[in-house]
Design a protein around this motif. Structure first.
Motif, PDB file in Angstrom:
ATOM      1  N   ARG A 104      10.118 -11.697  20.800  1.00  0.00           N
ATOM      2  CA  ARG A 104       8.785 -12.253  20.565  1.00  0.00           C
ATOM      3  C   ARG A 104       8.656 -13.476  21.468  1.00  0.00           C
ATOM      4  O   ARG A 104       9.547 -14.324  21.522  1.00  0.00           O
ATOM      5  CB  ARG A 104       8.612 -12.648  19.106  1.00  0.00           C
ATOM      6  CG  ARG A 104       8.636 -11.472  18.175  1.00  0.00           C
ATOM      7  CD  ARG A 104       8.025 -11.817  16.819  1.00  0.00           C
ATOM      8  NE  ARG A 104       8.397 -10.842  15.813  1.00  0.00           N
ATOM      9  CZ  ARG A 104       7.908  -9.607  15.722  1.00  0.00           C
ATOM     10  NH1 ARG A 104       7.033  -9.195  16.603  1.00  0.00           N
ATOM     11  NH2 ARG A 104       8.306  -8.787  14.765  1.00  0.00           N
ATOM     12  N   PHE A 105       7.530 -13.558  22.152  1.00  0.00           N
ATOM     13  CA  PHE A 105       7.265 -14.639  23.089  1.00  0.00           C
ATOM     14  C   PHE A 105       5.970 -15.338  22.687  1.00  0.00           C
ATOM     15  O   PHE A 105       5.145 -14.765  21.989  1.00  0.00           O
ATOM     16  CB  PHE A 105       7.104 -14.079  24.515  1.00  0.00           C
ATOM     17  CG  PHE A 105       8.368 -13.524  25.108  1.00  0.00           C
ATOM     18  CD1 PHE A 105       9.074 -14.253  26.051  1.00  0.00           C
ATOM     19  CD2 PHE A 105       8.853 -12.279  24.739  1.00  0.00           C
ATOM     20  CE1 PHE A 105      10.244 -13.748  26.616  1.00  0.00           C
ATOM     21  CE2 PHE A 105      10.020 -11.762  25.294  1.00  0.00           C
ATOM     22  CZ  PHE A 105      10.708 -12.499  26.238  1.00  0.00           C
ATOM     23  N   ARG A 106       5.818 -16.566  23.157  1.00  0.00           N
ATOM     24  CA  ARG A 106       4.545 -17.252  22.958  1.00  0.00           C
ATOM     25  C   ARG A 106       4.183 -17.984  24.244  1.00  0.00           C
ATOM     26  O   ARG A 106       5.051 -18.279  25.077  1.00  0.00           O
ATOM     27  CB  ARG A 106       4.592 -18.199  21.771  1.00  0.00           C
ATOM     28  CG  ARG A 106       5.391 -19.452  22.000  1.00  0.00           C
ATOM     29  CD  ARG A 106       5.185 -20.445  20.873  1.00  0.00           C
ATOM     30  NE  ARG A 106       6.107 -21.545  21.085  1.00  0.00           N
ATOM     31  CZ  ARG A 106       6.764 -22.151  20.145  1.00  0.00           C
ATOM     32  NH1 ARG A 106       6.624 -21.783  18.907  1.00  0.00           N
ATOM     33  NH2 ARG A 106       7.570 -23.134  20.432  1.00  0.00           N
ATOM     34  N   ASP A 107       2.909 -18.282  24.378  1.00  0.00           N
ATOM     35  CA  ASP A 107       2.425 -19.015  25.545  1.00  0.00           C
ATOM     36  C   ASP A 107       2.739 -20.491  25.385  1.00  0.00           C
ATOM     37  O   ASP A 107       2.468 -21.083  24.335  1.00  0.00           O
ATOM     38  CB  ASP A 107       0.914 -18.831  25.711  1.00  0.00           C
ATOM     39  CG  ASP A 107       0.537 -17.410  26.096  1.00  0.00           C
ATOM     40  OD1 ASP A 107       1.300 -16.787  26.851  1.00  0.00           O
ATOM     41  OD2 ASP A 107      -0.514 -16.927  25.636  1.00  0.00           O
ATOM     42  N   THR A 108       3.343 -21.070  26.416  1.00  0.00           N
ATOM     43  CA  THR A 108       3.603 -22.506  26.453  1.00  0.00           C
ATOM     44  C   THR A 108       3.252 -23.006  27.855  1.00  0.00           C
ATOM     45  O   THR A 108       2.833 -22.219  28.715  1.00  0.00           O
ATOM     46  CB  THR A 108       5.078 -22.840  26.130  1.00  0.00           C
ATOM     47  OG1 THR A 108       5.919 -22.190  27.082  1.00  0.00           O
ATOM     48  CG2 THR A 108       5.458 -22.402  24.728  1.00  0.00           C
ATOM     49  N   PRO A 115       1.262 -22.268  32.987  1.00  0.00           N
ATOM     50  CA  PRO A 115       1.521 -21.515  31.757  1.00  0.00           C
ATOM     51  C   PRO A 115       2.762 -20.638  31.917  1.00  0.00           C
ATOM     52  O   PRO A 115       3.014 -20.094  32.996  1.00  0.00           O
ATOM     53  CB  PRO A 115       0.263 -20.656  31.586  1.00  0.00           C
ATOM     54  CG  PRO A 115      -0.313 -20.541  32.955  1.00  0.00           C
ATOM     55  CD  PRO A 115       0.086 -21.785  33.691  1.00  0.00           C
ATOM     56  N   VAL A 116       3.565 -20.543  30.859  1.00  0.00           N
ATOM     57  CA  VAL A 116       4.759 -19.699  30.859  1.00  0.00           C
ATOM     58  C   VAL A 116       4.874 -18.999  29.512  1.00  0.00           C
ATOM     59  O   VAL A 116       4.358 -19.475  28.503  1.00  0.00           O
ATOM     60  CB  VAL A 116       6.054 -20.497  31.138  1.00  0.00           C
ATOM     61  CG1 VAL A 116       6.072 -21.056  32.540  1.00  0.00           C
ATOM     62  CG2 VAL A 116       6.238 -21.603  30.132  1.00  0.00           C
ATOM     63  N   ARG A 117       5.552 -17.841  29.507  1.00  0.00           N
ATOM     64  CA  ARG A 117       5.869 -17.133  28.268  1.00  0.00           C
ATOM     65  C   ARG A 117       7.256 -17.602  27.840  1.00  0.00           C
ATOM     66  O   ARG A 117       8.216 -17.507  28.599  1.00  0.00           O
ATOM     67  CB  ARG A 117       5.867 -15.621  28.482  1.00  0.00           C
ATOM     68  CG  ARG A 117       4.529 -15.023  28.845  1.00  0.00           C
ATOM     69  CD  ARG A 117       3.525 -15.061  27.739  1.00  0.00           C
ATOM     70  NE  ARG A 117       3.845 -14.070  26.707  1.00  0.00           N
ATOM     71  CZ  ARG A 117       3.345 -14.117  25.486  1.00  0.00           C
ATOM     72  NH1 ARG A 117       2.535 -15.061  25.124  1.00  0.00           N
ATOM     73  NH2 ARG A 117       3.674 -13.196  24.613  1.00  0.00           N
TER      74      ARG A 117
END
Length: 129
Positions: A26-30, A38-40
């Motif tokens: 599971r990844f989120r946007d940061t 922006p990075v995952r």
């Protein structure tokens, strides 16, 4: 017992053909604090290691959706037998010895793996990028 030995050898041979390295989770946007880009970001890891990304057909299959022609392919990921990952998890390809074009691609697990005496856990994918 002989069929279990044959299945075990099949699993070993299948894994020898894994040419990609993937991270499934599971990844989120940061945001990268240094660049602001922006990075995952991985927040929960389910599997990291060798895999194989396979397109069941290299041809694009036409189909009709909502009265408009749509082109689709059917990718899948092969993971070591017994590897369980949930539907909706993201698959990030981090390396490939067979196809450099796969590196950096992202997919989502789009269903359950094939069941039974298989040589790998095969999950259907939907390409994100």
């Amino acid at each position: 017992m002989k069929h279990l030995e044959v299945l075990g050898r099949g699993r070993e041979r299948t894994q020898e053909r894994f040419t990609e390295t993937v991270t499934v989770g599971r990844f989120r946007d940061t945001t990268n604090p240094a660049t602001g880009d922006p990075v995952r970001t991985l927040i929960e890891e389910f599997y990291t290691g060798p895999a194989q990304i396979k397109y069941t057909s290299l041809a694009v299959s036409p189909r009709d959706g909502a009265s408009q022609p749509v082109q689709e392919q059917a990718p899948l990921v092969k993971l070591p037998s017994g590897t369980a990952v949930p539907e909706g998890a993201e698959v990030h390809v981090t390396a490939s010895t067979a196809d450099a074009d796969l590196v950096g691609r992202r997919y989502t697990i789009a269903g359950r793996s094939q069941a039974g005496q298989t040589t790998s856990a095969r999950y259907p994918l939907k390409e994100l990028s």
